[in-house]
Design a protein around this motif. Structure first.
Motif, PDB file in Angstrom:
ATOM      1  N   ALA A 111     -19.957  -0.781  16.326  1.00 39.20           N
ATOM      2  CA  ALA A 111     -19.209  -1.942  15.850  1.00 39.20           C
ATOM      3  C   ALA A 111     -19.052  -1.912  14.343  1.00 39.20           C
ATOM      4  CB  ALA A 111     -19.925  -3.218  16.279  1.00 39.20           C
ATOM      5  N   SER A 112     -20.081  -1.451  13.662  1.00 39.05           N
ATOM      6  CA  SER A 112     -19.983  -1.456  12.205  1.00 39.05           C
ATOM      7  C   SER A 112     -18.931  -0.467  11.721  1.00 39.05           C
ATOM      8  CB  SER A 112     -21.347  -1.161  11.566  1.00 39.05           C
ATOM      9  OG  SER A 112     -21.546   0.210  11.459  1.00 39.05           O
ATOM     10  N   LEU A 113     -18.593   0.492  12.567  1.00 40.33           N
ATOM     11  CA  LEU A 113     -17.487   1.369  12.214  1.00 40.33           C
ATOM     12  C   LEU A 113     -16.148   0.713  12.520  1.00 40.33           C
ATOM     13  CD1 LEU A 113     -18.713   4.866  13.416  1.00 40.33           C
ATOM     14  CD2 LEU A 113     -18.282   4.125  11.079  1.00 40.33           C
ATOM     15  N   PHE A 114     -16.115   0.029  13.660  1.00 36.26           N
ATOM     16  CA  PHE A 114     -14.848  -0.583  14.053  1.00 36.26           C
ATOM     17  C   PHE A 114     -14.501  -1.776  13.185  1.00 36.26           C
ATOM     18  CE2 PHE A 114     -14.861   1.617  18.188  1.00 36.26           C
ATOM     19  CZ  PHE A 114     -13.518   1.926  18.238  1.00 36.26           C
ATOM     20  N   PHE A 115     -15.533  -2.586  12.892  1.00 37.54           N
ATOM     21  CA  PHE A 115     -15.256  -3.845  12.213  1.00 37.54           C
ATOM     22  C   PHE A 115     -15.419  -3.725  10.709  1.00 37.54           C
ATOM     23  CE2 PHE A 115     -16.102  -4.839  16.534  1.00 37.54           C
ATOM     24  CZ  PHE A 115     -15.094  -5.733  16.839  1.00 37.54           C
ATOM     25  N   THR A 116     -14.717  -2.817  10.169  1.00 38.28           N
ATOM     26  CA  THR A 116     -14.717  -2.657   8.720  1.00 38.28           C
ATOM     27  C   THR A 116     -13.403  -1.997   8.379  1.00 38.28           C
ATOM     28  OG1 THR A 116     -15.897  -1.741   6.859  1.00 38.28           O
ATOM     29  CG2 THR A 116     -15.818  -0.399   8.815  1.00 38.28           C
ATOM     30  N   ASP A 117     -13.048  -1.995   7.093  1.00 43.26           N
ATOM     31  CA  ASP A 117     -11.797  -1.305   6.818  1.00 43.26           C
ATOM     32  C   ASP A 117     -12.043   0.201   6.797  1.00 43.26           C
ATOM     33  OD1 ASP A 117     -11.581  -0.914   3.397  1.00 43.26           O
ATOM     34  OD2 ASP A 117     -13.173  -2.101   4.329  1.00 43.26           O
ATOM     35  N   ALA A 118     -10.954   0.937   6.946  1.00 47.38           N
ATOM     36  CA  ALA A 118     -11.065   2.370   7.194  1.00 47.38           C
ATOM     37  C   ALA A 118     -11.763   3.110   6.064  1.00 47.38           C
ATOM     38  CB  ALA A 118      -9.680   2.949   7.430  1.00 47.38           C
ATOM     39  N   ASP A 119     -11.553   2.684   4.828  1.00 45.15           N
ATOM     40  CA  ASP A 119     -12.149   3.388   3.691  1.00 45.15           C
ATOM     41  C   ASP A 119     -13.667   3.384   3.777  1.00 45.15           C
ATOM     42  OD1 ASP A 119      -9.667   3.827   2.825  1.00 45.15           O
ATOM     43  OD2 ASP A 119      -9.763   2.499   1.080  1.00 45.15           O
ATOM     44  N   THR A 120     -14.191   2.213   4.086  1.00 52.08           N
ATOM     45  CA  THR A 120     -15.642   2.112   4.204  1.00 52.08           C
ATOM     46  C   THR A 120     -16.126   2.922   5.396  1.00 52.08           C
ATOM     47  OG1 THR A 120     -15.231  -0.153   3.514  1.00 52.08           O
ATOM     48  CG2 THR A 120     -17.487   0.414   4.046  1.00 52.08           C
ATOM     49  N   ALA A 121     -15.351   2.870   6.479  1.00 53.01           N
ATOM     50  CA  ALA A 121     -15.735   3.618   7.670  1.00 53.01           C
ATOM     51  C   ALA A 121     -15.837   5.101   7.360  1.00 53.01           C
ATOM     52  CB  ALA A 121     -14.724   3.379   8.788  1.00 53.01           C
ATOM     53  N   ILE A 122     -14.896   5.604   6.563  1.00 55.52           N
ATOM     54  CA  ILE A 122     -14.926   7.027   6.223  1.00 55.52           C
ATOM     55  C   ILE A 122     -16.217   7.357   5.496  1.00 55.52           C
ATOM     56  CG2 ILE A 122     -13.921   8.772   4.722  1.00 55.52           C
ATOM     57  CD1 ILE A 122     -11.218   7.530   5.322  1.00 55.52           C
ATOM     58  N   ARG A 123     -16.546   6.540   4.504  1.00 57.14           N
ATOM     59  CA  ARG A 123     -17.751   6.843   3.734  1.00 57.14           C
ATOM     60  C   ARG A 123     -18.990   6.779   4.614  1.00 57.14           C
ATOM     61  NH1 ARG A 123     -15.005   4.351  -0.107  1.00 57.14           N
ATOM     62  NH2 ARG A 123     -15.955   2.327   0.228  1.00 57.14           N
ATOM     63  N   LEU A 162      -8.060  11.512  10.000  1.00 61.70           N
ATOM     64  CA  LEU A 162      -9.235  11.924   9.266  1.00 61.70           C
ATOM     65  C   LEU A 162     -10.490  11.331   9.883  1.00 61.70           C
ATOM     66  CD1 LEU A 162      -9.043  12.050   5.477  1.00 61.70           C
ATOM     67  CD2 LEU A 162     -11.118  11.270   6.523  1.00 61.70           C
ATOM     68  N   LEU A 163     -10.414  10.039  10.219  1.00 68.01           N
ATOM     69  CA  LEU A 163     -11.580   9.366  10.793  1.00 68.01           C
ATOM     70  C   LEU A 163     -11.950   9.966  12.129  1.00 68.01           C
ATOM     71  CD1 LEU A 163     -11.361   5.513  10.271  1.00 68.01           C
ATOM     72  CD2 LEU A 163     -13.325   6.998   9.939  1.00 68.01           C
ATOM     73  N   SER A 164     -10.943  10.154  12.980  1.00 64.82           N
ATOM     74  CA  SER A 164     -11.277  10.660  14.309  1.00 64.82           C
ATOM     75  C   SER A 164     -11.784  12.091  14.194  1.00 64.82           C
ATOM     76  CB  SER A 164     -10.072  10.549  15.240  1.00 64.82           C
ATOM     77  OG  SER A 164      -9.121  11.530  14.956  1.00 64.82           O
ATOM     78  N   GLY A 165     -11.178  12.855  13.288  1.00 58.31           N
ATOM     79  CA  GLY A 165     -11.637  14.221  13.097  1.00 58.31           C
ATOM     80  C   GLY A 165     -13.063  14.262  12.568  1.00 58.31           C
ATOM     81  N   ALA A 166     -13.352  13.364  11.623  1.00 59.81           N
ATOM     82  CA  ALA A 166     -14.689  13.339  11.044  1.00 59.81           C
ATOM     83  C   ALA A 166     -15.722  12.971  12.106  1.00 59.81           C
ATOM     84  CB  ALA A 166     -14.732  12.344   9.893  1.00 59.81           C
ATOM     85  N   ALA A 167     -15.346  12.023  12.966  1.00 63.21           N
ATOM     86  CA  ALA A 167     -16.266  11.626  14.036  1.00 63.21           C
ATOM     87  C   ALA A 167     -16.542  12.811  14.949  1.00 63.21           C
ATOM     88  CB  ALA A 167     -15.667  10.469  14.820  1.00 63.21           C
ATOM     89  N   LEU A 168     -15.480  13.509  15.309  1.00 64.16           N
ATOM     90  CA  LEU A 168     -15.634  14.672  16.175  1.00 64.16           C
ATOM     91  C   LEU A 168     -16.500  15.738  15.506  1.00 64.16           C
ATOM     92  CD1 LEU A 168     -14.677  15.954  18.840  1.00 64.16           C
ATOM     93  CD2 LEU A 168     -12.813  16.990  17.551  1.00 64.16           C
ATOM     94  N   GLY A 169     -16.213  15.984  14.217  1.00 67.12           N
ATOM     95  CA  GLY A 169     -16.967  16.998  13.484  1.00 67.12           C
ATOM     96  C   GLY A 169     -18.445  16.643  13.414  1.00 67.12           C
ATOM     97  N   ARG A 170     -18.684  15.371  13.165  1.00 67.06           N
ATOM     98  CA  ARG A 170     -20.072  14.936  13.049  1.00 67.06           C
ATOM     99  C   ARG A 170     -20.797  15.078  14.386  1.00 67.06           C
ATOM    100  NH1 ARG A 170     -22.506  12.776   8.896  1.00 67.06           N
ATOM    101  NH2 ARG A 170     -24.593  12.034   9.393  1.00 67.06           N
ATOM    102  N   LEU A 171     -20.066  14.750  15.452  1.00 63.90           N
ATOM    103  CA  LEU A 171     -20.610  14.939  16.797  1.00 63.90           C
ATOM    104  C   LEU A 171     -21.052  16.388  16.982  1.00 63.90           C
ATOM    105  CD1 LEU A 171     -18.423  13.132  19.464  1.00 63.90           C
ATOM    106  CD2 LEU A 171     -20.903  13.101  19.230  1.00 63.90           C
ATOM    107  N   CYS A 172     -20.146  17.316  16.628  1.00 67.97           N
ATOM    108  CA  CYS A 172     -20.464  18.739  16.765  1.00 67.97           C
ATOM    109  C   CYS A 172     -21.706  19.072  15.939  1.00 67.97           C
ATOM    110  CB  CYS A 172     -19.292  19.600  16.311  1.00 67.97           C
ATOM    111  SG  CYS A 172     -17.865  19.442  17.363  1.00 67.97           S
TER     112      CYS A 172
END
Lengths: 687, 687
Positions: free
Chosen positions: B341-353, B391-401
């Protein structure tokens, strides 16, 4: 320099003659429905060749660096040996040191004697090559060998010469050599590389090679691509960007793998051959500089532009003068722990790292003689880059300013950025004043620094340096190109011709040697013999010189050599035209007219040129403005352009030489003045 | 999309008519010997305008970011208020949250209703504009206002939309608006900006503006210049590079000054609007990754290419379907400390960081719905960028890997690079698969990361992603351009036409509406009325259609409107031709033919077109190969090209539309097939 430009070589693109069309159509028929077509094969091969170029450039860079190190160690080892025997520094040690340096520099000089093209940095030559000028021998393997050996000895001999410029040249030569494949050694008609044997492919490979060279020299793959992009921008495509990118990447990767497996240079950064050392430790918090300091950086940039100006005025003078092996008498005496000496008596890479983090006030003692020596060296006949010397002298100046500011601020040291930052800015200022490159230089410096926070200061400094310098003259590379009198086309029309309303008809050459579609052998032979043109317009004299197309010198020579003519007008011998493969098989060493003799009886025979005429040459109307003509030339990379009237009758021809600033000035303004005056006028105009 | 391309608008360069020449010559005479010439004035003004563009783009970026933040705070403040009143999360809070989101998205949607062009990211539109296609209204101030307001509400409304693409569009509109000056508000004939009022200048400014937009969005000035360079490379020059560079620099500087003086965003990096946060803390020693991990990065790149492929197939489907305000029912229920939720309920810039430094296994729960939502959002009618979502979805995927690999390695965590690096690589992979940009994307990511050690992994990943993606389809931006059926010219000839031996004569349009040098008013009027062409060839019918030149629609309209014709053939009224200033004074809103009525009596009058004919149009011989024709079009940015035979008789005309891949496929292959089939064929072919 003894380099000689081919006055108007054949076109950048393959010509559009019937023979060429037949060749293409035949291949298309043969490949109908096939999966493994020539196109795909060539495409794969192109990537493989690019891979090879990248790898070889990387290995060459390693070779140069290691050999230079070895030679330097040899020198200092010997000197140390003498000192140990003498029990301290003395006259003998100095003599040994000087003897080594003179010997090294003499070897470097010998390389230039063997191959005059390998003098200097080679960047102006590569610029010209990418611009569309075929300098004879500039991308031949001989130039590579001489350059590599020469630069090793020049740097090891203690000259303030960088190996970065020569690396760019080396990358370009490697690219040309590999891509032209076995052209020199074996029968080329069966070669896999036949598709690469035209000027366009060659130039594209050279662009990739130059990118790889920059990547190897600075560990800056992106900077390398941008360098090629900036210099050869007129022929650029996305696909070529990718290839250059790939090539640069392979180079960096090669360096990375070799270094990490061998661990040869323990203390250096992994991915970099060239490095400013670590800035991270020096930063205080996030911003290493404050906003208002940007104005100081701009000032430093202007200073860099001015200082370099001085050097540039000096360098061409030396260049124009005599070229002897330099006298090494200006080597300073030294003691073992003298800071100045420790900058002088080390190779430039180490000096750079020291300089950026050096905390002594003795910089001035280093800066002045080093800068002077660098100026002299560039004019001297050894392979030498200007990049590192400019950078070093700039860094020294910048650091001096930094120290001065810190002194002024007294105890309040935090007021100013650290001197390392000032050294970086100073280096950027000097380089910007010297090379006047834009974005590629910024990226190269950024990649070498490895710290993105310097984007803004570097950009500002480079712009200030460029603008300050441009008030007085052009960049050093451009000055060199002008001095060599090469028909280099700037990307903008010279101001002289843009003024007023100059038309294509006003600058064209009207005395054109034309051929008829079916022409006497003797006439063709004489035309080839008496001119140096690489291309002849074919006109229909019966309809008042209507332009039928153009025919290339190489093609005429092959036809004459193969005696492909007949005594009767009209093509009565029933022979088929010479095929495309036959015409091209000797690329790039087509038969020259000097090798061909024509018997007197044959002079009256007829040569049917029709199958070999490129029927769709680029033409321009005589009423077209200069701006449009120049644009056509520059963006399409043309070498010649037929000027026609509105009935397509040939009225003149424009070659690259007609468009060069010197020639334009001569024709439009100077009238009867000498070329030297015109040159000065143009340099003045080009500010 | 309702955007409509002008089919073949006037040429990129000013035409070369007698009127234009007279104008230039008059000015040259007036300025003889003067120091302060129009050229210098224009040059200075150009830099000032560029400065203005940079500053305004920077301020706009600040405005968007601050407003988005304020709107988001407003939303969460209200929801928190409800929660406090209720004593915890409940149905009411969820309703309030949904109501806010729906209202915000509805406002964003309303903007698209007002100005349909502001939907989506705008990058495809800007690509087309730089390519030489005049999309109506795409650079009008209305599009800017709607885009800015729309993106603020779309992002604040919680849509997975980035503000980066829209920033690029905004920069371009700002550039067009400022450079065209007071064209809209005041009498333009006396304007200072008159010299900028042609397509070429406008396009150059737009290129600078786009660079500034990228600089503002990512804090990446060099990346911005490269973006413009990559997209508009065919019209590029060193001087323009400098201007774009300067513009991007001013933007970054503006952001820097505003931020450091206001200190609005305390915790953020100074020079960056967009940041991945600090990587420095995470690195272990020098190399943050080992050489063999590069192969893993390549794999991740391929994966990125494939995942994005899936999205892309989806996005166009949505795009082709209905466009309603999206239902917000897929908002997940949440508790206060849920990481997802903390990823979803924030603006994208913060989510990226957060994402780059997030140490949780719940990423998968974020990745799947977010990616799906991002796909849907891009097809939805709100202004939205694809950059940050990819970028966000890619980063999530990368982090998963990364997490997976660390789990596999067990306790030996040092075997692999940290997950932050994998997140970065994943982001690059997704972006590479989506945009297929080369060097500009690498530099943007590098500048955003601020760490040069990632050069090699990023390059490798981007190349792998691009190649994997290219096996199946084109980049998303290109797909969008195709779907809009715009005559976008790729920088290489479509493979279809390069095969075999297609000539210009085979693809030209032979039914050309020609005019005579002196033509009946009625005929001209009908020609304007019945066609949409922006340019008409003028031929001499007495000599068998010899091409005299071309004349532009705008010029004909002005002549008809001013009734500049006479009842007698031959120019007997003794009037002087209309001047260049008069012809151009209404730029860009020339009179249209619909505004003009011609009395029946006047239809038989004669219009003397000779002073207005551009006498040196670009022409090509009918026997020229497609490759050469395409190259001429693409490098010179042409809109139309006259095809002539070797006597300069007009035989046809080629427009940009004739060259677009769809049209080529239709003409060369499909014969009678439908356009949709041809489209599929072309997409298949273009792989």
């Amino acid at each position: 320099m003894s380099s000689k430009a081919v006055p108007d070589s054949h076109d950048y693109e393959p010509d559009e003659s019937d023979v060429w069309r037949a060749h293409r159509a035949r291949r298309a028929r043969a490949e109908r429905g096939a999966w493994w077509t020539v196109g795909r094969r060539v495409s794969l091969l192109r990537w493989l060749v690019t891979l090879g170029i990248g790898a070889c450039t990387g290995l060459t860079a390693m070779l140069v660096t290691l050999s230079t190190g070895a030679l330097t160690r040899l020198k200092f080892g010997a000197v140390r040996g003498v000192m140990e025997r003498e029990g301290g520094p003395g006259v003998r040690a100095l003599c040994a040191f000087c003897a080594f340096n003179v010997a090294y520099v003499a070897i470097a000089n010998a390389m230039v004697v063997i191959e005059p093209l390998c003098a200097g940095s080679g960047i102006p030559d590569i610029k010209c090559f990418l611009n569309g000028i075929n300098l004879l021998g500039v991308v031949k393997p001989k130039a590579l060998v001489c350059k590599v050996v020469g630069i090793m000895f020049a740097v090891a001999g203690g000259l303030p010469a960088g190996k970065e410029g020569p690396m760019v040249h080396s990358g370009a030569v490697i690219a040309a050599t590999i891509s032209q494949g076995d052209a020199c050694c074996s029968d080329s008609s069966s070669s896999q590389f036949q598709e690469f044997r035209n000027d366009r492919e060659k130039r594209d490979f050279v662009a990739s090679g130059a990118a790889a060279g920059v990547a190897a020299a600075f560990g800056a793959p992106i900077g390398g691509v941008l360098f090629s992009l900036e210099e050869g921008a007129s022929f650029w495509s996305t696909r070529l960007t990718w290839r250059a990118f790939f090539c640069a990447m392979v180079t960096v990767f090669t360096l990375y793998v070799v270094k990490s497996s061998e661990n040869l240079w323990g203390q250096q950064d992994l991915a970099k051959m060239f490095s400013f050392g670590e800035f991270g430790e020096l930063t205080m918090g996030h911003g290493n500089y404050s906003v208002w300091e940007l104005s100081l950086f701009v000032l430093l940039g202007c200073m860099g532009g001015l200082v370099e100006l001085h050097c540039q005025l000096h360098a061409p003078l030396v260049l124009l003068g005599e070229r002897d092996t330099p006298d090494r008498s200006n080597v300073l005496p030294h003691t073992e722990y003298n800071e100045v000496a420790s900058l002088f008596f080390t190779d430039a890479d180490t000096a750079i790292r020291q300089l950026f983090h050096f905390s002594s006030g003795a910089l001035f003692l280093f800066w002045l003689p080093y800068t002077a020596m660098a100026c002299i060296t560039y004019g001297v006949a050894v392979p030498s880059g200007l990049f590192v010397p400019s950078l070093l002298s700039g860094a020294a100046l910048g650091r001096l300013c930094g120290h001065l500011l810190h002194k002024l601020a007294g105890g309040n040291g935090a007021l100013f950025a650290d001197s390392g930052t000032y050294a970086l800015i100073g280096a950027a200022a000097a380089l910007g004043g010297m090379a006047r490159m834009t974005i590629s230089l910024t990226v190269i410096l950024l990649e070498a620094t490895g710290d993105m926070q310097y984007v803004l200061p570097l950009m500002l400094t480079l712009m200030a340096a460029r603008w300050t310098g441009n008030v007085f003259n052009e960049g050093l590379y451009d000055i060199h190109i002008r001095l060599k009198r090469l028909p280099f086309l700037e990307d903008e029309l010279p101001a002289l011709a843009a003024k007023g309303e100059v038309t294509a008809g006003q600058i064209m050459t009207t005395t054109v040697k034309c051929l008829r579609p079916i022409e006497r052998v003797g006439y063709v032979y004489d035309a080839l013999r008496n001119t140096e043109h690489d291309c002849f317009p074919v006109v229909d004299t019966q309809t008042g010189n209507v332009l039928m197309g153009t025919v290339l010198r190489k093609c005429l020579c092959v036809l004459l050599q193969r005696r492909h003519f007949s005594p009767n007008r009209g093509y009565s011998r029933g022979e088929r035209p010479v095929t495309f493969e036959t015409l091209e098989k000797d690329y790039p060493r087509y038969p020259t007219i000097q090798e061909i003799t024509i018997a007197n009886d044959d002079r009256q025979s007829w040569l049917d040129l029709r199958p070999y005429i490129s029927t769709a040459p680029y033409v321009i109307d005589e009423s077209a403005s200069m701006a449009r003509t120049y644009r056509l030339f520059r963006t399409l990379g043309l070498r010649h352009l037929c000027v026609v009237d509105h009935r397509n009758r040939l009225v003149g021809i424009i070659t690259r030489t007609d468009l060069s600033a010197v020639q334009l000035a001569h024709r439009l303004v100077c009238g009867g003045q000498s070329l030297a005056d015109a040159l000065l006028g143009v340099i003045w105009e080009a500010r």
